[in-house]
Scaffold this active site. Structure first.
Site, PDB file in Angstrom:
ATOM      1  N   ASP A  91     -71.014  21.784  23.324  1.00  0.00           N
ATOM      2  CA  ASP A  91     -71.271  20.771  22.307  1.00  0.00           C
ATOM      3  C   ASP A  91     -71.603  19.470  23.020  1.00  0.00           C
ATOM      4  O   ASP A  91     -71.467  19.354  24.239  1.00  0.00           O
ATOM      5  CB  ASP A  91     -70.100  20.653  21.333  1.00  0.00           C
ATOM      6  CG  ASP A  91     -68.936  19.911  21.939  1.00  0.00           C
ATOM      7  OD1 ASP A  91     -69.013  19.538  23.126  1.00  0.00           O
ATOM      8  OD2 ASP A  91     -67.950  19.701  21.234  1.00  0.00           O
ATOM      9  N   ASP A 264     -68.321  28.924  15.558  1.00  0.00           N
ATOM     10  CA  ASP A 264     -67.211  28.692  16.486  1.00  0.00           C
ATOM     11  C   ASP A 264     -66.098  28.050  15.675  1.00  0.00           C
ATOM     12  O   ASP A 264     -66.357  27.405  14.653  1.00  0.00           O
ATOM     13  CB  ASP A 264     -67.610  27.727  17.612  1.00  0.00           C
ATOM     14  CG  ASP A 264     -67.583  26.291  17.146  1.00  0.00           C
ATOM     15  OD1 ASP A 264     -68.528  25.871  16.461  1.00  0.00           O
ATOM     16  OD2 ASP A 264     -66.596  25.585  17.417  1.00  0.00           O
ATOM     17  N   CYS A 302     -55.887  47.918  14.432  1.00  0.00           N
ATOM     18  CA  CYS A 302     -56.554  46.936  15.294  1.00  0.00           C
ATOM     19  C   CYS A 302     -56.612  47.477  16.715  1.00  0.00           C
ATOM     20  O   CYS A 302     -55.606  47.932  17.251  1.00  0.00           O
ATOM     21  CB  CYS A 302     -55.809  45.601  15.259  1.00  0.00           C
ATOM     22  SG  CYS A 302     -56.487  44.378  16.410  1.00  0.00           S
ATOM     23  N   CYS A 304     -56.936  45.930  19.536  1.00  0.00           N
ATOM     24  CA  CYS A 304     -56.672  44.967  20.616  1.00  0.00           C
ATOM     25  C   CYS A 304     -55.470  45.376  21.465  1.00  0.00           C
ATOM     26  O   CYS A 304     -54.648  46.199  21.064  1.00  0.00           O
ATOM     27  CB  CYS A 304     -56.505  43.557  20.054  1.00  0.00           C
ATOM     28  SG  CYS A 304     -54.827  43.144  19.525  1.00  0.00           S
ATOM     29  N   CYS A 307     -52.029  44.890  19.659  1.00  0.00           N
ATOM     30  CA  CYS A 307     -51.660  45.872  18.634  1.00  0.00           C
ATOM     31  C   CYS A 307     -51.516  47.282  19.214  1.00  0.00           C
ATOM     32  O   CYS A 307     -50.784  48.107  18.672  1.00  0.00           O
ATOM     33  CB  CYS A 307     -52.690  45.855  17.507  1.00  0.00           C
ATOM     34  SG  CYS A 307     -52.668  44.301  16.582  1.00  0.00           S
ATOM     35  N   HIS A 333     -55.090  38.974  19.822  1.00  0.00           N
ATOM     36  CA  HIS A 333     -55.191  39.590  18.497  1.00  0.00           C
ATOM     37  C   HIS A 333     -56.078  38.765  17.554  1.00  0.00           C
ATOM     38  O   HIS A 333     -56.964  39.308  16.881  1.00  0.00           O
ATOM     39  CB  HIS A 333     -53.831  39.811  17.849  1.00  0.00           C
ATOM     40  CG  HIS A 333     -53.998  40.225  16.421  1.00  0.00           C
ATOM     41  ND1 HIS A 333     -54.387  41.499  16.067  1.00  0.00           N
ATOM     42  CD2 HIS A 333     -53.960  39.503  15.267  1.00  0.00           C
ATOM     43  CE1 HIS A 333     -54.556  41.554  14.752  1.00  0.00           C
ATOM     44  NE2 HIS A 333     -54.306  40.359  14.245  1.00  0.00           N
TER      45      HIS A 333
END
Ligand SMILES: [Zn+2]
Length: 359
Positions: A91, A264, A302, A304, A307, A333
């Site tokens: 940015d 974002d 999930c 990830c 999890c 997560h």
């Protein structure tokens, strides 16, 4: 050079695209994890790669103050400094310096402000913002804009718009490193006529992509959705559309449906650190007593790392004990939730049907 962005499928107004950067092709819709200080908090580059992140966001304001853009340049740029092999969007610092409110003064050439770190006087101009992003060697640099508060009177927003357009022209004229893409920013608050007029001015400049700034800054969600719905439809179809800093999973899904490609937000990582873990259709607060005895993963199904191996009860313990592992697992997560959302959206668009809700 061929256009850096191609739409490869659409469903209604939702689009699936490919964005070519100097550090790889990014599939859109895409969520970009926020790495404010050359790190997505609590995560390593390997963590982010495992999560499937292909582009992250860096912050001109923070990195220019510390460690300094020239120092990062001496390491070969932000990619090498933070050991991140994929794409980076930076940015321009506009949003941060205008957030300082009582610590900055604006003139037509730029903004003078006091550092939040040591109170030293600093100055950002369009030319300096682009020079910093050149030193960082990001793949996508954002134009320097004036982001007025959401409750600003119309005449303040009009003044911000005309200044942002002048600054956008200066950003376009500033030297760019080879391969860097540059995006312009459309302001206008919640006034549709101002948004459309500003979009026409910014779209006329040779930016590689266009962003909507100044949304998700306090207005009601339905008001924001109305602006996105109306303005995204008018944004040039052949350039990527980026909604800056927004928002909840519902916000993102709704904006994808309106034709937005890039997002974002600090929400997944910041909320993770505060105990707020996203699950299908909502969230759980891991601080609640009920989770101390809960053997289930944060979210069933999930994929990830959190999890796959750990229970809600274990996370509830780590959170209460303020153990550092909590921050890593919770961030993994929540980012999986956001990155997975964007992947699901893309798969749905490619399959030809974009549903009103991801759940
Ligand atoms: Zn998970």
């Amino acid at each position: 050079m061929s256009a850096p962005f191609q739409v490869v499928a659409s469903a209604g107004r939702a689009r699936a695209g490919l964005l070519q950067t100097a550090h790889g092709v990014v599939e859109t819709p895409v969520f970009m994890p926020v790495g404010t200080q050359a790190t997505v908090k609590a995560l390593s580059s390997a963590d982010l790669t495992r999560l499937g992140a292909r582009i992250i966001l860096g912050n001109t304001y923070h990195l220019a103050l510390r460690p300094g853009a020239e120092r990062i340049a001496s390491f070969g740029g932000l990619h090498r400094f933070m050991s991140w092999p994929n794409a980076i969007l930076t940015d321009s610092g506009g949003y941060q310096v205008f957030s300082l409110r009582d610590r900055r003064t604006v003139d037509d050439a730029g903004v003078t402000f006091r550092s939040h770190l040591d109170g030293s006087e600093q100055r950002l101009t369009p030319e300096r913002a682009m020079a910093i992003q050149t030193a960082l060697a990001s793949d996508i640099a954002m134009a320097f804009d004036e982001c007025p508060p959401s409750d600003a009177p119309r005449e303040v927003i009009e003044a911000a718009i005309s200044r942002t357009t002048r600054w956008a022209r200066a950003c376009v004229d500033a030297p760019a490193p080879p391969g860097q893409l540059r995006f312009g920013i459309v302001q206008g608050g919640v006034h549709l006529d101002l948004r459309r007029a500003h979009l026409a001015e910014i779209a006329a400049l040779p930016f590689d992509g266009l962003a909507l700034g100044g949304l998700g800054v306090g207005e009601a969600p339905d008001v924001m959705y109305g602006v996105i719905d109306a303005v995204a439809a008018d944004m040039p179809a052949d350039r990527p559309r980026y909604l800056m800093g927004v928002g909840t999973p519902k916000d993102i899904w709704t904006a994808i449906g309106a034709g937005v490609d890039m997002f974002d937000c600090v929400m997944p990582t910041r909320n993770a650190r505060n105990g707020h873990l996203f699950v299908r259709g909502g969230h759980i607060n891991i601080a609640n007593a009920q989770f101390r005895d809960d053997p289930r993963p944060v979210e069933d199904g999930c994929p990830c790392e959190c999890c796959a191996s750990y229970s809600r009860g274990y996370l509830a313990h780590l959170f209460r004990a303020e153990e550092l592992l909590y921050y890593r697992l919770a961030s993994i997560h929540n980012l999986e939730h956001y990155l997975g959302l964007a992947r699901r959206a893309r798969a749905a668009i490619v399959a030809g049907a974009f549903p009103a809700s991801p759940w």
